[in-house]
Motif scaffolding. Structure first.
Motif, mmCIF file in Angstrom:
data_model
loop_
_atom_site.group_PDB
_atom_site.id
_atom_site.type_symbol
_atom_site.label_atom_id
_atom_site.label_comp_id
_atom_site.label_asym_id
_atom_site.label_seq_id
_atom_site.Cartn_x
_atom_site.Cartn_y
_atom_site.Cartn_z
ATOM 1 N N ALA A 132 0.850 -1.185 0.000
ATOM 2 C CA ALA A 132 0.000 0.000 0.000
ATOM 3 C C ALA A 132 0.884 1.233 0.000
ATOM 4 O O ALA A 132 2.068 1.163 0.330
ATOM 5 N N ARG A 133 0.294 2.360 -0.416
ATOM 6 C CA ARG A 133 0.974 3.639 -0.275
ATOM 7 C C ARG A 133 0.147 4.480 0.694
ATOM 8 O O ARG A 133 -1.086 4.408 0.706
ATOM 9 N N VAL A 134 0.843 5.244 1.519
ATOM 10 C CA VAL A 134 0.202 5.930 2.627
ATOM 11 C C VAL A 134 0.427 7.425 2.487
ATOM 12 O O VAL A 134 1.527 7.864 2.152
ATOM 13 N N CYS A 135 -0.640 8.206 2.730
ATOM 14 C CA CYS A 135 -0.502 9.657 2.789
ATOM 15 C C CYS A 135 -0.403 10.044 4.258
ATOM 16 O O CYS A 135 -1.359 9.886 5.011
ATOM 17 N N LYS A 136 0.771 10.565 4.636
ATOM 18 C CA LYS A 136 0.983 10.939 6.051
ATOM 19 C C LYS A 136 0.183 12.192 6.413
ATOM 20 O O LYS A 136 -0.064 12.457 7.578
ATOM 21 N N SER A 137 -0.208 12.974 5.395
ATOM 22 C CA SER A 137 -0.931 14.226 5.677
ATOM 23 C C SER A 137 -2.365 13.963 6.117
ATOM 24 O O SER A 137 -2.845 14.539 7.089
ATOM 25 N N CYS A 138 -3.065 13.082 5.386
ATOM 26 C CA CYS A 138 -4.493 12.903 5.695
ATOM 27 C C CYS A 138 -4.837 11.471 6.090
ATOM 28 O O CYS A 138 -5.981 11.180 6.415
ATOM 29 N N GLY A 139 -3.865 10.563 6.042
ATOM 30 C CA GLY A 139 -4.137 9.195 6.485
ATOM 31 C C GLY A 139 -4.714 8.290 5.413
ATOM 32 O O GLY A 139 -5.017 7.119 5.678
ATOM 33 N N ASN A 140 -4.868 8.809 4.197
ATOM 34 C CA ASN A 140 -5.406 7.995 3.109
ATOM 35 C C ASN A 140 -4.455 6.827 2.815
ATOM 36 O O ASN A 140 -3.237 7.003 2.784
ATOM 37 N N ILE A 141 -5.027 5.632 2.620
ATOM 38 C CA ILE A 141 -4.221 4.460 2.265
ATOM 39 C C ILE A 141 -4.647 4.017 0.871
ATOM 40 O O ILE A 141 -5.842 3.858 0.600
ATOM 41 N N ILE A 142 -3.677 3.853 -0.024
ATOM 42 C CA ILE A 142 -3.983 3.512 -1.411
ATOM 43 C C ILE A 142 -3.462 2.116 -1.702
ATOM 44 O O ILE A 142 -2.252 1.876 -1.653
ATOM 45 N N TYR A 143 -4.380 1.206 -1.997
ATOM 46 C CA TYR A 143 -4.007 -0.170 -2.349
ATOM 47 C C TYR A 143 -4.005 -0.301 -3.870
ATOM 48 O O TYR A 143 -4.684 0.459 -4.569
ATOM 49 N N PRO A 144 -3.280 -1.302 -4.390
ATOM 50 C CA PRO A 144 -3.323 -1.515 -5.848
ATOM 51 C C PRO A 144 -4.768 -1.746 -6.293
ATOM 52 O O PRO A 144 -5.509 -2.486 -5.646
ATOM 53 N N ARG A 145 -5.149 -1.101 -7.383
ATOM 54 C CA ARG A 145 -6.513 -1.277 -7.886
ATOM 55 C C ARG A 145 -6.560 -2.494 -8.794
ATOM 56 O O ARG A 145 -5.708 -2.662 -9.671
ATOM 57 N N ILE A 146 -7.546 -3.342 -8.560
ATOM 58 C CA ILE A 146 -7.775 -4.486 -9.447
ATOM 59 C C ILE A 146 -9.194 -4.350 -9.966
ATOM 60 O O ILE A 146 -10.136 -4.208 -9.197
ATOM 61 N N SER A 147 -9.347 -4.339 -11.285
ATOM 62 C CA SER A 147 -10.666 -4.142 -11.893
ATOM 63 C C SER A 147 -11.175 -5.471 -12.455
ATOM 64 O O SER A 147 -10.681 -5.935 -13.485
ATOM 65 N N PRO A 148 -12.138 -6.103 -11.776
ATOM 66 C CA PRO A 148 -12.632 -7.388 -12.264
ATOM 67 C C PRO A 148 -13.521 -7.245 -13.486
ATOM 68 O O PRO A 148 -14.324 -6.318 -13.585
ATOM 69 N N ALA A 149 -13.337 -8.162 -14.424
ATOM 70 C CA ALA A 149 -14.155 -8.180 -15.638
ATOM 71 C C ALA A 149 -14.530 -9.632 -15.925
ATOM 72 O O ALA A 149 -13.728 -10.536 -15.688
ATOM 73 N N ILE A 150 -15.745 -9.839 -16.417
ATOM 74 C CA ILE A 150 -16.123 -11.196 -16.801
ATOM 75 C C ILE A 150 -15.849 -11.407 -18.286
ATOM 76 O O ILE A 150 -15.857 -10.459 -19.080
ATOM 77 N N ILE A 151 -15.560 -12.662 -18.627
ATOM 78 C CA ILE A 151 -15.470 -13.045 -20.037
ATOM 79 C C ILE A 151 -16.173 -14.387 -20.134
ATOM 80 O O ILE A 151 -15.984 -15.252 -19.264
ATOM 81 N N ILE A 152 -17.027 -14.574 -21.126
ATOM 82 C CA ILE A 152 -17.935 -15.719 -21.061
ATOM 83 C C ILE A 152 -18.093 -16.444 -22.397
ATOM 84 O O ILE A 152 -18.237 -15.814 -23.443
ATOM 85 N N SER A 153 -18.040 -17.784 -22.301
ATOM 86 C CA SER A 153 -18.362 -18.599 -23.480
ATOM 87 C C SER A 153 -19.815 -19.050 -23.326
ATOM 88 O O SER A 153 -20.165 -19.713 -22.353
ATOM 89 N N VAL A 154 -20.649 -18.635 -24.269
ATOM 90 C CA VAL A 154 -22.072 -19.014 -24.245
ATOM 91 C C VAL A 154 -22.267 -20.127 -25.272
ATOM 92 O O VAL A 154 -21.827 -19.998 -26.425
ATOM 93 N N ILE A 155 -22.924 -21.220 -24.842
ATOM 94 C CA ILE A 155 -23.060 -22.401 -25.694
ATOM 95 C C ILE A 155 -24.531 -22.645 -26.029
ATOM 96 O O ILE A 155 -25.401 -22.538 -25.155
ATOM 97 N N LYS A 156 -24.777 -22.986 -27.309
ATOM 98 C CA LYS A 156 -26.139 -23.338 -27.745
ATOM 99 C C LYS A 156 -26.032 -24.520 -28.705
ATOM 100 O O LYS A 156 -25.403 -24.404 -29.763
ATOM 101 N N ASN A 157 -26.608 -25.647 -28.327
ATOM 102 C CA ASN A 157 -26.611 -26.845 -29.185
ATOM 103 C C ASN A 157 -25.227 -27.184 -29.740
ATOM 104 O O ASN A 157 -25.058 -27.396 -30.945
ATOM 105 N N GLY A 158 -24.226 -27.193 -28.868
ATOM 106 C CA GLY A 158 -22.876 -27.578 -29.292
ATOM 107 C C GLY A 158 -22.140 -26.521 -30.090
ATOM 108 O O GLY A 158 -21.087 -26.809 -30.673
#
Ligand SMILES: [Zn+2]
Length: 272
Positions: A132-158
């Protein structure tokens, strides 16, 4: 990420042989060593780079310590060390190195973008005990951002649903994918994306596998589902063509370094 045993920097007497992953956006420095491509070692730059505020310890790979940092003007690149795109690294190195490379690029980008506090604008510094990275001035803590995304295989009759994104080059087809909105489950996001992009309803959504995708900070969640209703209607914004394809009639598709390629490969194996 089973190659990693620790995220906290160890006490090290001799770290010259540790790997250092130096990133610039989606590129990493590599080294040619007797015609073999490898990653630079701390000894190529000197041990002082481990003391930089932006240097992060990544863990060990095969017992060797790994560090990462973002490339800035203060770093002189020795001869024989050059940049290579992360996508090329996926083809040149085994899965252990690729896992570290993903992590390195993601974290190096995060440290570069987190030098200043987003709440008060003051400089941040590295936390002494967590990632994490820390702001000593205001106490904000910044963690690495991870952005989840879905990816999908849709199946119909093989057959599998493949779609052409307007941003894809040429006649290249992939899977429906999209970021998860706040408040959504994986399943909610999958249903919404498939409905929005091609107008179809899906059911029996199942998790298959995931893949970190640091372009710039995604985590791809690979799902599969069955067709439940509707006619294909590409949204015209992102998707301009889509259709159902049998395993023996696949168009131009992503290779299996990406989760899209692996999900399509899985479908093809199950539907020979
Ligand atoms: Zn602050």
């Amino acid at each position: 990420m089973s190659n990693f045993v620790s995220m906290l920097a160890p006490q090290m007497e001799d770290i010259d042989n540790s790997y250092v992953f130096i990133a610039d956006s989606a590129n990493l420095l590599i080294k040619m060593n007797n015609k073999k491509v490898t990653f630079p070692e701390i000894g190529d730059f000197g041990p002082d780079i481990t003391k930089l505020d932006r240097t992060e310890y990544l863990g060990t790979l095969g017992g060797i310590h790994c560090f990462c940092l973002s490339l800035e003007d203060d770093l002189i690149i020795p001869d024989g060390i050059e940049f290579i795109g992360l996508r090329k690294i996926l083809k040149l190195f085994d899965s252990g190195f690729c896992s570290v490379a993903y992590r390195a690029v993601h974290i190096a980008n995060w440290t570069r973008k987190s030098r200043y506090c987003g709440a008060c604008g003051n400089k941040t510094e590295k936390s002494s005990f967590e990632r994490a990275r820390v702001c000593k001035s205001c106490g904000n803590i910044i963690y690495p951002r991870i952005s989840p995304a879905i990816i999908i295989s849709v199946i119909k009759n093989g057959k599998i649903l493949l779609a052409h994104n307007r941003r894809f080059p040429g006649n290249f087809f992939g899977l429906i994918a999209g970021f998860i909105e706040p408040g959504e489950t994986f399943e909610d996001a999958a249903k919404r994306e498939v409905l929005e992009e091609v107008g179809l309803e899906i059911k029996n959504i199942r998790y298959v596998q995931s893949q970190p995708w640091p372009f710039p900070d995604s985590l791809m969640i690979g799902l599969t589902a069955e067709y439940a209703g509707g006619e294909i209607r590409p949204d015209g914004e992102e998707i301009d063509k889509a259709g159902w394809y049998g395993a023996d009639e696949l168009p131009n598709i992503p290779d299996n370094v990406s989760i899209a390629g692996r999900l399509i490969e899985r479908f093809a194996q199950e539907n020979k």
